[in-house]
Design a protein around this motif. Structure first.
Motif, short mmCIF file in Angstrom:
data_model
loop_
_atom_site.label_atom_id
_atom_site.label_comp_id
_atom_site.label_asym_id
_atom_site.label_seq_id
_atom_site.Cartn_x
_atom_site.Cartn_y
_atom_site.Cartn_z
N GLN A 58 0.84 -1.19 0.00
CA GLN A 58 0.00 0.00 0.00
C GLN A 58 0.88 1.24 0.00
O GLN A 58 1.99 1.22 0.55
CB GLN A 58 -0.94 0.02 1.21
CG GLN A 58 -0.22 0.01 2.56
CD GLN A 58 -1.18 0.02 3.73
OE1 GLN A 58 -2.39 -0.02 3.55
NE2 GLN A 58 -0.65 0.08 4.93
N ARG A 113 1.65 11.88 1.45
CA ARG A 113 1.71 12.83 2.56
C ARG A 113 2.40 14.10 2.05
O ARG A 113 3.63 14.16 1.99
CB ARG A 113 2.48 12.26 3.74
CG ARG A 113 1.92 10.98 4.32
CD ARG A 113 2.77 10.48 5.47
NE ARG A 113 2.37 9.15 5.92
CZ ARG A 113 3.02 8.47 6.86
NH1 ARG A 113 4.09 9.00 7.46
NH2 ARG A 113 2.60 7.26 7.21
N GLU A 119 0.86 5.74 0.39
CA GLU A 119 0.16 6.86 1.01
C GLU A 119 0.86 8.16 0.64
O GLU A 119 2.09 8.25 0.77
CB GLU A 119 0.12 6.69 2.53
CG GLU A 119 -0.60 7.81 3.26
CD GLU A 119 -0.58 7.64 4.76
OE1 GLU A 119 -1.10 8.51 5.48
OE2 GLU A 119 0.00 6.62 5.24
#
Length: 288
Positions: free
Chosen positions: A102, A106, A104
């Motif tokens: 996964q 930011r 992400e």
């Protein structure tokens, strides 16, 4: 003569009593010993020929070493997406696979987490390649769980259960009543359920020991923050002081307005009352 007649009479009476006596009742056969067989199963050293059970050979812990290996890494990388692609390709090159991954976002940077499985024989080599492919290893931990004894116990239990199930099937063929057949089938179903449970636990140990898992957290290298040097600027200081003065005057004006609006009427009433009181008190003092 009389003695001879008496002997004959006694003999005939005994024969008559023997003929009229009821026949002896045969002893009942013992009940079907299925429950005793299930609870007191033998510990065979092998499986009989012609049976339907699998061929399971006894294995000692000294000849079998089964270790479940796990590792956890946090790596500093230059490009997260490129590193994740290399990690996936590395797992395939070692004969493994990706369990999960996964990413992400930011701010301007991408963080990623992945878990891969590699053959246990390639566990250390995979760790070394991951270390070399990163800018820096931020965190690393590795564990190993030896399940050799548990696996050997499961194999012994499986041999015992399968041999017991084979004997129960023989009793099923010899069952003479419906009640006996149902009793044998119930015991056989319980044994088969235990056999499947043991086989499932053995397969879990085999799979976990054959492939080691590595959990990786990819942290991008962030750009350094530029710190501007502070320089003295009189004009900027004057503007800051002027802003403070304006805000101070505005605050004092706001306070004065609040006092005039809120306390003004009360102050006016108090002034009128004091004036009237002074006016009435002065004539009394003059007369006195």
């Amino acid at each position: 003569m009389n003695a001879k007649f008496l002997l004959v009479f006694v003999s005939l009476w005994a024969a008559l009593l023997a003929a009229c006596a009821p026949a002896a009742t045969p002893a009942p056969e013992p009940e079907f010993p299925v429950a005793a067989l299930a609870t007191q199963a033998p510990m065979p050293t092998g499986v009989p020929d012609g049976s339907t059970t699998s061929n399971v050979e006894p294995v000692s812990p000294s000849s079998l070493r089964m270790v479940i290996k796990n590792a956890d890494l946090q790596l500093l990388v230059e490009d997260t997406n490129a590193s994740l692609n290399r990690l996936t390709q590395m797992a395939a090159d070692f004969g493994g696979y990706v369990i999960s991954s996964q990413t992400e976002q930011r701010g301007d940077y991408v963080y990623a987490n992945a878990q891969i499985a590699v053959p246990s024989a390639q566990f250390e080599a995979a760790l070394n390649q991951l270390r070399n492919a990163s800018l820096k290893v931020l965190r690393e931990s590795a564990t190993g769980q030896d399940v050799s004894a548990e696996y050997v116990d499961l194999r012994s239990r499986l041999t015992n259960l399968e041999a017991t199930a084979a004997r129960v099937r023989e009793f099923l063929a010899d069952a003479k009543t419906v009640e006996e057949s149902l009793n044998v089938n119930r015991q056989l179903s319980e044994l088969e359920a235990q056999i499947e449970q043991v086989k499932g636990q053995m397969k879990y140990y085999e799979g976990r020991a054959a492939f080691s898992t590595i959990t990786i957290a990819l942290v991008p290298q962030t750009a350094p923050v530029e710190v501007k040097p502070t320089e003295w600027n009189p004009g900027e200081t004057f503007e800051d002081a002027l802003d403070v003065l304006v805000k101070l005057v505005q605050s004092l004006t706001d306070i004065a307005i609040w006092l005039a609006v809120v306390f003004g009427p009360f102050a006016l009433i108090a002034f009128v009352v004091i004036g009237l009181g002074v006016r009435f008190l002065r004539p009394r003092k003059a007369k006195a």
